[in-house]
Design an enzyme around this catalytic site. Structure first.
Site, mmCIF file in Angstrom:
data_model
loop_
_atom_site.group_PDB
_atom_site.id
_atom_site.type_symbol
_atom_site.label_atom_id
_atom_site.label_comp_id
_atom_site.label_asym_id
_atom_site.label_seq_id
_atom_site.Cartn_x
_atom_site.Cartn_y
_atom_site.Cartn_z
ATOM 1 N N CYS A 75 0.835 -1.202 0.000
ATOM 2 C CA CYS A 75 0.000 0.000 0.000
ATOM 3 C C CYS A 75 0.870 1.252 0.000
ATOM 4 O O CYS A 75 1.681 1.449 0.913
ATOM 5 C CB CYS A 75 -0.919 0.019 1.216
ATOM 6 S SG CYS A 75 -1.987 1.474 1.262
ATOM 7 N N HIS A 142 2.292 -6.813 -6.864
ATOM 8 C CA HIS A 142 1.696 -5.747 -7.666
ATOM 9 C C HIS A 142 2.813 -5.195 -8.549
ATOM 10 O O HIS A 142 3.800 -4.670 -8.045
ATOM 11 C CB HIS A 142 1.136 -4.643 -6.764
ATOM 12 C CG HIS A 142 0.416 -3.566 -7.505
ATOM 13 N ND1 HIS A 142 -0.742 -3.005 -7.041
ATOM 14 C CD2 HIS A 142 0.686 -2.957 -8.681
ATOM 15 C CE1 HIS A 142 -1.159 -2.086 -7.904
ATOM 16 N NE2 HIS A 142 -0.296 -2.035 -8.909
ATOM 17 N N ALA A 201 -8.477 -6.613 -8.550
ATOM 18 C CA ALA A 201 -9.066 -5.677 -7.594
ATOM 19 C C ALA A 201 -10.072 -4.758 -8.287
ATOM 20 O O ALA A 201 -11.275 -4.964 -8.198
ATOM 21 C CB ALA A 201 -7.971 -4.871 -6.911
#
Length: 448
Positions: A75, A142, A201
């Site tokens: 994140c 990611h 997502a």
């Protein structure tokens, strides 16, 4: 979304009999995490943490209700990186190793983590190899750097280099913008990254039926199904509204989109989608179930009630008493004067509504209020009032005139009864009994 370890550690695990869910409830009664039996072998709990021991404590709290534990190390948002969580962990491999090793050794469920790529392929591969040695079950990657955003291209080549360098499963993430528009694209992204599987997502938020091999379901049907789940499991309306806005996207300016944008409750969301009747029917079922459970609990209380307990319907209202003076203090003072043992309080919490009731034993007689209170302290004060009124002894109310305990405090010739810092009874007995039902049954339900 990730849940922060510190917030989860404040929660209590509660069985919600009305919704048939397991709730993790914060001290302010807000549900931080809710799950159910159907999800138990499917949902992975993603945690934000920067401390191995905190992460382990949270994992132990939830592990019996989830399929696995994941640590978010990708994140890039400031709220996460400022607390040394999320992508901030990528620059601290020692802490990464400590958190993951502690979890792998400390719990029985699989442990995974999600990362972003580093500035160089070599550094990224070296980090992933070090992570692999901690014993985790899989790693999600990611394919963007910490400073990159969805509009930047996803680096499939880096994910592929990782997939070829380690033996644990690699889950490719970040393909929604560039690749994934429908189900077939998931396989395309998987091949481009040589990954074991794909994590989706944003494309899944836009239309959850992207996972359907036969193709998309009509968006209207998807949204109605989602709303039914949201009502069925009492999802907070702000979260429901956010997810529906993600699905509507370019239709937000339509009449329905504007109604959704203006909605301030789950009921108004349902009305915007012509599901008002469904909302009313479902909430009526829940209310009936709640009433039935309350009646059952009350019947059980009546059957197990000790006939020797003296009862009154009273509550403690601190506005009726001088500051820092309570009925418990008066009862303790009376027991000392009469040379009785100190009062003993036995307090229980009712599972259904999480309210408290206390029984006080004084001179071998028991006293309680028939009204249940929202805190243990209030329940004990109510029990003390019942005892004092039965005995015909003053309880310290303002309307009773001069308060001798206040005078005692002013003179300072007795042992201190009040903590100046906290306003708590220092003279309360240390041998109070605590019999909290939720510690053995976990059958507490937050108010709907």
């Amino acid at each position: 979304q990730e849940l922060i370890d510190i917030k989860m550690l404040q929660c209590k695990r509660v069985i919600n009999e009305v919704l048939e869910t397991v709730d993790f409830v914060a001290p302010n009664d807000r549900v931080v995490f809710r799950t159910c039996e159907r999800e138990r072998e499917r949902v992975v709990f993603q945690m934000g943490s920067a401390d191995a021991e905190r992460a382990l404590a949270v994992a132990k709290l939830v592990e019996s209700d989830v399929a696995g534990i994941d640590i978010n190390m990708g994140c890039p948002k400031e709220y996460s990186t400022k607390a040394s969580m999320g992508a901030a962990l990528l620059s601290d491999p020692d802490k990464i190793e400590s958190i993951l090793t502690t979890l792998v050794k400390g719990i029985c469920k699989p442990v995974t983590c999600k990362i972003r790529i580093l500035p160089s392929v070599e550094d990224t591969v070296n980090l992933v190899k070090r992570i692999e040695k901690t014993g985790i079950a899989a790693i999600a990657v990611h394919g963007r750097k910490k400073e990159e955003r969805p509009q930047h291209p996803v680096h499939c080549d880096v994910i592929k280099a990782i997939s070829e360098a380690v033996s644990i499963p690699v889950i490719a993430n970040g393909g929604s913008h560039d690749f994934i528009k429908e189900y077939a694209d998931i396989e395309t992204f998987q091949k481009a990254t040589a990954a074991s599987s794909v994590m989706v997502a944003r494309a899944a938020m836009w239309n959850p039926s992207v996972f359907r091999k036969e193709g998309f379901c009509p968006l209207k049907d998807v949204m109605q199904d989602y709303i039914k789940y949201a009502v069925r499991y009492d999802n907070h309306y702000t979260n429901t509204k956010y997810c529906l806005c993600q699905m509507l996207r370019e239709q937000l300016e339509t009449t329905q989109g504007k109604k959704l944008h203006a909605a301030q409750s789950t009921q108004e969301i349902c009305e915007a989608f012509e599901m008002g009747d469904f909302y009313e029917e479902t909430t009526a079922i829940f209310e009936a179930k709640k009433t039935s459970l309350e009646t059952k609990v009350q019947d059980e209380d009546d059957q197990t009630e000790d006939p020797d307990v003296i009862k009154m319907a009273v509550r403690f209202d601190k506005r009726e008493y001088p500051p820092q003076i309570t009925p418990k203090m008066y009862l303790l003072e009376w027991c000392r004067k009469e040379k009785h043992p100190q009062p003993v309080y036995e307090t229980v919490q009712r599972p259904l509504d999480r309210l408290f009731c206390s029984v006080v034993t004084v001179a071998e007689r028991k006293y309680r209020s028939t009204l249940w209170d929202k805190s243990k302290k209030l329940a004990e004060q109510a029990a003390a009032i019942v005892c004092l009124r039965t005995l015909g002894v003053p309880e310290g109310k303002l309307c009773e005139g001069e308060n001798h305990l206040i005078n005692k405090r002013k003179r300072g010739d007795q042992e201190p009864l009040i903590s100046r810092d906290h306003g708590e009874d220092l003279a309360e007995p240390s041998h109070k009994k605590a019999n909290f039902i939720e510690e053995t049954s976990d059958m507490n339900v937050p108010k709907m």
